[in-house]
Write a protein that holds these residues in place. Sequence first.
Motif, PDB file in Angstrom:
ATOM      1  N   HIS A   3       0.893  -1.330   0.002  1.00 60.39           N
ATOM      2  CA  HIS A   3      -0.053   0.027  -0.034  1.00 60.39           C
ATOM      3  C   HIS A   3       0.940   1.262   0.207  1.00 60.39           C
ATOM      4  CE1 HIS A   3      -3.364  -2.296   2.511  1.00 60.39           C
ATOM      5  NE2 HIS A   3      -3.039  -2.949   1.342  1.00 60.39           N
ATOM      6  N   ASN A  41      -8.692   0.096  -1.767  1.00 59.33           N
ATOM      7  CA  ASN A  41      -9.506   1.125  -2.026  1.00 59.33           C
ATOM      8  C   ASN A  41      -8.569   2.385  -2.521  1.00 59.33           C
ATOM      9  OD1 ASN A  41     -12.265   0.377  -2.328  1.00 59.33           O
ATOM     10  ND2 ASN A  41     -12.555   1.197  -0.183  1.00 59.33           N
ATOM     11  N   ILE A  43      -8.726   6.140  -2.764  1.00 58.46           N
ATOM     12  CA  ILE A  43      -9.435   7.457  -2.682  1.00 58.46           C
ATOM     13  C   ILE A  43      -8.725   8.379  -3.338  1.00 58.46           C
ATOM     14  CG2 ILE A  43     -10.554   8.602  -0.750  1.00 58.46           C
ATOM     15  CD1 ILE A  43      -9.921   6.109   1.030  1.00 58.46           C
ATOM     16  N   PHE A  50      -5.172   8.335  -1.707  1.00 58.92           N
ATOM     17  CA  PHE A  50      -4.859   7.490  -0.748  1.00 58.92           C
ATOM     18  C   PHE A  50      -5.244   6.166  -0.760  1.00 58.92           C
ATOM     19  CE2 PHE A  50      -5.826  11.584   1.071  1.00 58.92           C
ATOM     20  CZ  PHE A  50      -4.943  11.842   1.868  1.00 58.92           C
ATOM     21  N   VAL A  51      -4.342   4.936  -0.550  1.00 58.32           N
ATOM     22  CA  VAL A  51      -4.452   3.743  -1.008  1.00 58.32           C
ATOM     23  C   VAL A  51      -4.753   3.008   0.577  1.00 58.32           C
ATOM     24  CG1 VAL A  51      -3.612   1.642  -1.716  1.00 58.32           C
ATOM     25  CG2 VAL A  51      -2.900   3.929  -2.655  1.00 58.32           C
ATOM     26  N   THR A  52      -5.856   2.442   0.625  1.00 60.55           N
ATOM     27  CA  THR A  52      -6.129   1.992   1.919  1.00 60.55           C
ATOM     28  C   THR A  52      -6.880   0.460   2.003  1.00 60.55           C
ATOM     29  OG1 THR A  52      -7.823   2.303   3.885  1.00 60.55           O
ATOM     30  CG2 THR A  52      -8.319   3.393   1.490  1.00 60.55           C
ATOM     31  N   SER A  53      -6.587  -0.356   2.900  1.00 59.81           N
ATOM     32  CA  SER A  53      -7.293  -1.476   3.249  1.00 59.81           C
ATOM     33  C   SER A  53      -8.674  -1.398   3.615  1.00 59.81           C
ATOM     34  CB  SER A  53      -6.254  -2.426   3.872  1.00 59.81           C
ATOM     35  OG  SER A  53      -5.928  -1.904   5.099  1.00 59.81           O
ATOM     36  N   ASP A  54      -8.970  -0.264   4.255  1.00 61.59           N
ATOM     37  CA  ASP A  54     -10.230  -0.108   4.937  1.00 61.59           C
ATOM     38  C   ASP A  54     -11.442  -0.243   3.816  1.00 61.59           C
ATOM     39  OD1 ASP A  54     -12.542   0.499   6.282  1.00 61.59           O
ATOM     40  OD2 ASP A  54     -11.987   2.580   6.177  1.00 61.59           O
ATOM     41  N   THR A  57     -16.463   1.339   3.332  1.00 57.36           N
ATOM     42  CA  THR A  57     -17.177   2.282   2.454  1.00 57.36           C
ATOM     43  C   THR A  57     -17.469   1.853   1.121  1.00 57.36           C
ATOM     44  OG1 THR A  57     -16.326   4.104   3.728  1.00 57.36           O
ATOM     45  CG2 THR A  57     -17.211   4.754   1.980  1.00 57.36           C
TER      46      THR A  57
END
Lengths: 170, 260
Positions: A3, A41, A43, A50-54, A57
């Motif tokens: 990430h 994701n 974003i 932003f690269v996120t593993s959340d 959403t």
Amino acid sequence: MQHFVLEQALNFLIQNGSVNIKPLESKVIRFTLIDSLLEVNFICTNNRIFVTSDLSTPSDVDIKLKPGVFFALFKGEDLTELLRQDKIHIHGDVKTAQLLVDLLSEADIDLEELISHHTGDIIAHEIGKTAKKFKQIAKTSPNPIDALKDGLSELLISPKVSKQYANKNH
Amino acid sequence: MSVMILEITRANKPMDNTTHFGFKDVDTNDKQGLVRGVFDSVASKYDLMNDVLSFGAHRLWKRYTIASSNVKIGDKVLDIAGGTGDLAIEFRKKVGDSGQVILSDINAAMLGEGRKNLVNKGIFGVDYVQLNAQYLPFESDTFDCISIAFGLRNVTDKDQALREMHRILKPGGCLLILEFSKTDSELLKKFYDFYSFNVMPKLGGIIADDEESYQYLAESIRKHPDQETLKDMVLEAGFGFCEYHNLSGGIVALHKGIKT
């Protein structure tokens, strides 16, 4: 680490004016490499990514593909053709997906220089070399993501056993 | 270089609850003063103690935080509980002359140390504001990035502070919380507990002549919410996304929230 490197690389491109992400503003794009651990994701907001593993959403676009297809895209394969062959699954706006794919394929930058400030020069040098070989790995390994991950893990966690250091006394 | 002093305590706000100060329960209205006492006492030796107690690792944690911020030229950045200004220095380099960095702290002694540190390093163009994280004196939608490193656990009402941070961030702005957290490794936990409660206070006594403050440090870390709880708090405050990355086995975690 994946990430972090990906996010750094993409924002480096944006900051240097190499790419324009305005068409992606406020989009959330879920990117899944099937059969690998990579599901993130992207974003796109405030003129950065932003690269996120959340993944809690909902996303605007879902892109699902196998690692081999991902590297085919890297090598310049046409997205429309891959879609036609049913090798890539996109739910949502295909244009947005195309923009992200274009951006990812642009991310062929000097990662070594980029991350040397954060990790120390020796490790950055090795990661940089590994990243530069990204496309080469894709041609030879049946599972390039695992190969890359294993290489990085070995290097970062146990550098003494890494092949990169095999001839360190020579 | 401009200096603003905005002391906003709102101490008269009615509060009938207790909160923790380390392992002690204290009146909510008293915590701020007690924490201030700790940092008044350690301010002059703060950097040295950080280096000694973390074996220099705090510099790596902060580097990772800066790298994760995605801050760029022209951005507005607020560093809360910025202490001696480690993060502010790096943010200033990233935003350039067209951007703005505000170094803030509730504690005047720490802010003074930060200002001295930046001036000694030839870093100018940073604004200094003494403020309480629960009542941020800025307009809504102002900042591209807000950071708080090793400060949130000392805030009395963390939820209120997070809501304020959310309010003053621009849409798409990023909140970075670097804070001690919980490790999953039993072995590391045993070592860390022994180190925190037996070695750290002693070193605090020897180097900073203040064993009690470093006992508080160890206790306050244990009382701070764990990774998942803090993530929920960030989302509850209104952030559209939040994720965290454990550093040094979870001894420290970086939470990153994005305002959507």
